[in-house]
Design a protein around this motif. Sequence first.
Motif, PDB file in Angstrom:
ATOM      1  N   GLY A  21      46.122  31.785  46.788  1.00 51.43           N
ATOM      2  CA  GLY A  21      45.501  32.039  45.484  1.00 51.43           C
ATOM      3  C   GLY A  21      46.609  32.295  44.478  1.00 51.43           C
ATOM      4  O   GLY A  21      47.284  33.323  44.558  1.00 51.43           O
ATOM      5  N   LEU A  22      46.807  31.331  43.550  1.00 54.15           N
ATOM      6  CA  LEU A  22      47.956  31.442  42.631  1.00 54.15           C
ATOM      7  C   LEU A  22      47.485  31.680  41.194  1.00 54.15           C
ATOM      8  O   LEU A  22      47.837  30.942  40.276  1.00 54.15           O
ATOM      9  CB  LEU A  22      48.820  30.176  42.720  1.00 54.15           C
ATOM     10  CG  LEU A  22      49.438  29.920  44.106  1.00 54.15           C
ATOM     11  CD1 LEU A  22      50.166  28.583  44.129  1.00 54.15           C
ATOM     12  CD2 LEU A  22      50.384  31.050  44.506  1.00 54.15           C
ATOM     13  N   GLY A  23      46.678  32.724  41.004  1.00 55.73           N
ATOM     14  CA  GLY A  23      46.198  33.065  39.666  1.00 55.73           C
ATOM     15  C   GLY A  23      46.993  34.216  39.074  1.00 55.73           C
ATOM     16  O   GLY A  23      48.188  34.358  39.336  1.00 55.73           O
ATOM     17  N   CYS A  93      45.256  36.556  47.731  1.00 52.01           N
ATOM     18  CA  CYS A  93      45.037  36.973  46.324  1.00 52.01           C
ATOM     19  C   CYS A  93      43.968  36.095  45.678  1.00 52.01           C
ATOM     20  O   CYS A  93      44.121  35.669  44.527  1.00 52.01           O
ATOM     21  CB  CYS A  93      46.331  36.832  45.534  1.00 52.01           C
ATOM     22  SG  CYS A  93      47.737  37.693  46.215  1.00 52.01           S
ATOM     23  N   HIS A 111      35.614  33.602  49.070  1.00 50.88           N
ATOM     24  CA  HIS A 111      36.986  33.054  48.977  1.00 50.88           C
ATOM     25  C   HIS A 111      37.915  33.771  49.964  1.00 50.88           C
ATOM     26  O   HIS A 111      38.799  33.153  50.544  1.00 50.88           O
ATOM     27  CB  HIS A 111      37.541  33.208  47.558  1.00 50.88           C
ATOM     28  CG  HIS A 111      36.793  32.413  46.529  1.00 50.88           C
ATOM     29  ND1 HIS A 111      36.743  31.042  46.536  1.00 50.88           N
ATOM     30  CD2 HIS A 111      36.060  32.802  45.455  1.00 50.88           C
ATOM     31  CE1 HIS A 111      36.012  30.615  45.521  1.00 50.88           C
ATOM     32  NE2 HIS A 111      35.577  31.672  44.851  1.00 50.88           N
ATOM     33  N   GLU A 132      45.090  41.474  48.987  1.00 53.22           N
ATOM     34  CA  GLU A 132      45.311  42.121  47.680  1.00 53.22           C
ATOM     35  C   GLU A 132      44.092  41.981  46.773  1.00 53.22           C
ATOM     36  O   GLU A 132      43.985  42.703  45.783  1.00 53.22           O
ATOM     37  CB  GLU A 132      46.542  41.516  46.996  1.00 53.22           C
ATOM     38  CG  GLU A 132      47.861  41.960  47.604  1.00 53.22           C
ATOM     39  CD  GLU A 132      49.005  42.000  46.589  1.00 53.22           C
ATOM     40  OE1 GLU A 132      48.786  41.653  45.415  1.00 53.22           O
ATOM     41  OE2 GLU A 132      50.122  42.384  46.994  1.00 53.22           O
ATOM     42  N   GLU A 164      45.969  45.760  43.941  1.00 57.05           N
ATOM     43  CA  GLU A 164      46.813  45.536  42.767  1.00 57.05           C
ATOM     44  C   GLU A 164      46.371  46.432  41.624  1.00 57.05           C
ATOM     45  O   GLU A 164      45.181  46.587  41.396  1.00 57.05           O
ATOM     46  CB  GLU A 164      46.682  44.069  42.321  1.00 57.05           C
ATOM     47  CG  GLU A 164      47.740  43.162  42.864  1.00 57.05           C
ATOM     48  CD  GLU A 164      49.154  43.665  42.646  1.00 57.05           C
ATOM     49  OE1 GLU A 164      49.379  44.525  41.776  1.00 57.05           O
ATOM     50  OE2 GLU A 164      50.056  43.221  43.375  1.00 57.05           O
ATOM     51  N   VAL A 166      48.135  46.105  38.463  1.00 57.49           N
ATOM     52  CA  VAL A 166      48.927  45.647  37.324  1.00 57.49           C
ATOM     53  C   VAL A 166      48.091  45.456  36.060  1.00 57.49           C
ATOM     54  O   VAL A 166      46.894  45.195  36.121  1.00 57.49           O
ATOM     55  CB  VAL A 166      49.638  44.316  37.646  1.00 57.49           C
ATOM     56  CG1 VAL A 166      50.775  44.546  38.609  1.00 57.49           C
ATOM     57  CG2 VAL A 166      48.658  43.285  38.187  1.00 57.49           C
ATOM     58  N   LYS A 217      40.819  51.554  45.108  1.00 56.73           N
ATOM     59  CA  LYS A 217      40.847  50.573  44.011  1.00 56.73           C
ATOM     60  C   LYS A 217      39.522  50.605  43.238  1.00 56.73           C
ATOM     61  O   LYS A 217      39.499  50.588  42.009  1.00 56.73           O
ATOM     62  CB  LYS A 217      41.100  49.170  44.588  1.00 56.73           C
ATOM     63  CG  LYS A 217      40.960  48.032  43.614  1.00 56.73           C
ATOM     64  CD  LYS A 217      42.055  48.025  42.579  1.00 56.73           C
ATOM     65  CE  LYS A 217      41.787  47.021  41.475  1.00 56.73           C
ATOM     66  NZ  LYS A 217      42.739  47.127  40.380  1.00 56.73           N
ATOM     67  N   HIS A 270      37.750  40.999  33.917  1.00 56.76           N
ATOM     68  CA  HIS A 270      37.350  40.639  35.273  1.00 56.76           C
ATOM     69  C   HIS A 270      37.588  41.766  36.268  1.00 56.76           C
ATOM     70  O   HIS A 270      37.562  41.536  37.472  1.00 56.76           O
ATOM     71  CB  HIS A 270      38.083  39.368  35.697  1.00 56.76           C
ATOM     72  CG  HIS A 270      39.484  39.338  35.175  1.00 56.76           C
ATOM     73  ND1 HIS A 270      40.514  39.897  35.838  1.00 56.76           N
ATOM     74  CD2 HIS A 270      39.961  38.888  33.994  1.00 56.76           C
ATOM     75  CE1 HIS A 270      41.611  39.761  35.093  1.00 56.76           C
ATOM     76  NE2 HIS A 270      41.297  39.165  33.975  1.00 56.76           N
TER      77      HIS A 270
HETATM   78  N1  NAD Z   1      43.859  39.761  37.111  1.00 55.63           N
HETATM   79  C1  NAD Z   1      44.039  41.057  37.226  1.00 55.63           C
HETATM   80  O1  NAD Z   1      44.489  41.725  36.296  1.00 55.63           O
HETATM   81  C2  NAD Z   1      43.718  41.765  38.518  1.00 55.63           C
HETATM   82  C3  NAD Z   1      44.138  43.092  38.691  1.00 55.63           C
HETATM   83  C4  NAD Z   1      43.879  43.722  39.903  1.00 55.63           C
HETATM   84  C5  NAD Z   1      43.183  43.045  40.899  1.00 55.63           C
HETATM   85  N2  NAD Z   1      42.770  41.760  40.689  1.00 55.63           N
HETATM   86  C6  NAD Z   1      42.053  41.096  41.780  1.00 55.63           C
HETATM   87  O2  NAD Z   1      42.897  40.094  42.356  1.00 55.63           O
HETATM   88  C7  NAD Z   1      42.104  39.000  42.828  1.00 55.63           C
HETATM   89  C8  NAD Z   1      42.599  37.714  42.201  1.00 55.63           C
HETATM   90  O3  NAD Z   1      42.397  37.809  40.815  1.00 55.63           O
HETATM   91  P1  NAD Z   1      43.103  36.828  39.778  1.00 55.63           P
HETATM   92  O4  NAD Z   1      42.894  37.430  38.440  1.00 55.63           O
HETATM   93  O5  NAD Z   1      44.473  36.494  40.227  1.00 55.63           O
HETATM   94  O6  NAD Z   1      42.177  35.527  39.957  1.00 55.63           O
HETATM   95  P2  NAD Z   1      42.412  34.092  39.301  1.00 55.63           P
HETATM   96  O7  NAD Z   1      41.074  33.519  39.094  1.00 55.63           O
HETATM   97  O8  NAD Z   1      43.367  34.191  38.157  1.00 55.63           O
HETATM   98  O9  NAD Z   1      43.191  33.265  40.446  1.00 55.63           O
HETATM   99  C9  NAD Z   1      42.692  33.035  41.720  1.00 55.63           C
HETATM  100  C10 NAD Z   1      43.233  31.693  42.243  1.00 55.63           C
HETATM  101  O10 NAD Z   1      42.799  31.553  43.599  1.00 55.63           O
HETATM  102  C11 NAD Z   1      42.474  30.177  43.830  1.00 55.63           C
HETATM  103  N3  NAD Z   1      41.609  30.115  45.012  1.00 55.63           N
HETATM  104  C12 NAD Z   1      40.297  30.375  45.137  1.00 55.63           C
HETATM  105  N4  NAD Z   1      39.904  30.257  46.426  1.00 55.63           N
HETATM  106  C13 NAD Z   1      41.005  29.904  47.136  1.00 55.63           C
HETATM  107  C14 NAD Z   1      41.246  29.632  48.512  1.00 55.63           C
HETATM  108  N5  NAD Z   1      40.290  29.708  49.434  1.00 55.63           N
HETATM  109  N6  NAD Z   1      42.507  29.273  48.867  1.00 55.63           N
HETATM  110  C15 NAD Z   1      43.497  29.198  47.957  1.00 55.63           C
HETATM  111  N7  NAD Z   1      43.319  29.442  46.635  1.00 55.63           N
HETATM  112  C16 NAD Z   1      42.091  29.797  46.236  1.00 55.63           C
HETATM  113  C17 NAD Z   1      41.846  29.731  42.528  1.00 55.63           C
HETATM  114  O11 NAD Z   1      41.921  28.318  42.372  1.00 55.63           O
HETATM  115  C18 NAD Z   1      42.712  30.491  41.483  1.00 55.63           C
HETATM  116  O12 NAD Z   1      43.810  29.703  41.039  1.00 55.63           O
HETATM  117  C19 NAD Z   1      40.660  39.355  42.490  1.00 55.63           C
HETATM  118  O13 NAD Z   1      40.068  39.993  43.575  1.00 55.63           O
HETATM  119  C20 NAD Z   1      40.809  40.347  41.341  1.00 55.63           C
HETATM  120  O14 NAD Z   1      39.712  41.219  41.237  1.00 55.63           O
HETATM  121  C21 NAD Z   1      43.032  41.108  39.535  1.00 55.63           C
END
Ligand code: NAD
Length: 417
Positions: A21-23, A93, A111, A132, A164, A166, A217, A270
């Motif tokens: 997961g590279l978000g 992630c 996921h 994470e 996380e 951040v 969390k 989110h």
């Molecule tokens: N964004 C934040 O500020 C933040 C802070 C703390 C926690 N989180 C948590 O971290 C997690 C990820 O959040 P995010 O903001 O990075 O999400 P995001 O939507 O930015 O990125 C997630 C990525 O995962 C990919 N993905 C989905 N299913 C997949 C799979 N089976 N294999 C590989 N890749 C896959 C998607 O294509 C997407 O690029 C969530 O649980 C979120 O609640 C996010």
Amino acid sequence: MYYEQFDRIEIMKEKKVCVIGLGYIGLPTAALLANNGFSVIGVDINLDVVSKINEGKIQIIEPDLDQFIKSVISKGQLKAQSTVSCSDVYVICVPTPLKENDKIPSPNIDHVLTATRNIAQFIKSGDLIILESTSPVGTTKKIQEILIDCGVNLTDVHIAYCPERVLPGKIMTELIKNDRIVGGLSIKATKIIKDFYSLFVSGKIYETDAKTAEMCKLAENSYRDLNVAFANELSMICDKQKINIWNLIELANKHPRVNILQPSTGVGGHCIAIDPWFLISQDTKNTKLIQSARKVNNQKTKWVIDKIKNICAIHMKKTGVSPNIACLGLAFKPDIDDLRESKAIEVAETLLTEGYNIITVEPNIDSHAKFQLLNLSDAIDQSDIVCVLVKHKEFLASSVKDKLKKIGALDFCGVFS
Ligand SMILES: NC(=O)c1ccc[n+]([C@@H]2O[C@H](COP(=O)([O-])OP(=O)(O)OC[C@H]3O[C@@H](n4cnc5c(N)ncnc54)[C@H](O)[C@@H]3O)[C@@H](O)[C@H]2O)c1
């Protein structure tokens, strides 16, 4: 310590890490690990994301991340791909959104489960598996159960949850500096995975078990939601009493043990607006306060919409024409480009759908599919009613604040009031 200090780092750094997961979370984490000398495979199901990253580019806006990615891709420390390959550490992630169709929104961990099944065939003795993604209590244990169902021998495989914390906009700094929690499915897993994080985190790392870390969390984000709800509720009470809420909070906060947060258009994004539902859906009976906070924060957005509509009705009565309404800010919080679950968007979209003339200003994006974006001064010139929905730094310049005050803008986030 499970490794002697002198060879611990060498042993760990030889490990291959797979970030799934590279978000917003996974990509900065992969970049940081690669920059610390790990050989990193980044996995994402989105092929556009994969090819963009392999070109040294990024699909999200986050200060400094582009430089990190450019550097680690050019050195060959990070490679993105759409499928998992054999590694020593797996960091999950992936998104954990809400199932919106349910009466009470509940977490969708599909996921996480898919990612777990995808790594199953590669797991071997000595591997670390880290979750994470923000997850309901019990998810880390579910990962273990799925791997067992897949026939994986989990002897000497260590699994932990590491949430996380951040802040978008400061991710590259906070990933290193924030204190962290590691909650393993066993004491040994906690210790080994703490050792792993200590190679790139300078903040303190606290040890606990997986369930406590998962709950921690959710408690953190529910706490934030609840405290914002109190400020938002006060803002509605004060408005009725014709008391300036911003002055009131400043005065109340002079008390040595009071720290009321700032009211807003509502709680979007989110995390804070989503994560309390993870607790509520697992235990509706004991989460009355958390449920109320969610209701109050959602109600605040409706209150903002009604307030704008009332001012429009007065304008219509006076002039006979429908006013142009300028909405200042569309992002879910100040100074970012992220519009996911934004309450400012909800306000602007609701008014637009109901036939109001909407002009928008969002300094952090270049275009929007539904709204024509204007610069601030054109928007003020072309509108009859100005609403400040997000406290972006562009609206805080003293000349802007003076102008907004002078024209009687509706200030829902304390820019000038
Ligand atoms: N964004 C934040 O500020 C933040 C802070 C703390 C926690 N989180 C948590 O971290 C997690 C990820 O959040 P995010 O903001 O990075 O999400 P995001 O939507 O930015 O990125 C997630 C990525 O995962 C990919 N993905 C989905 N299913 C997949 C799979 N089976 N294999 C590989 N890749 C896959 C998607 O294509 C997407 O690029 C969530 O649980 C979120 O609640 C996010």
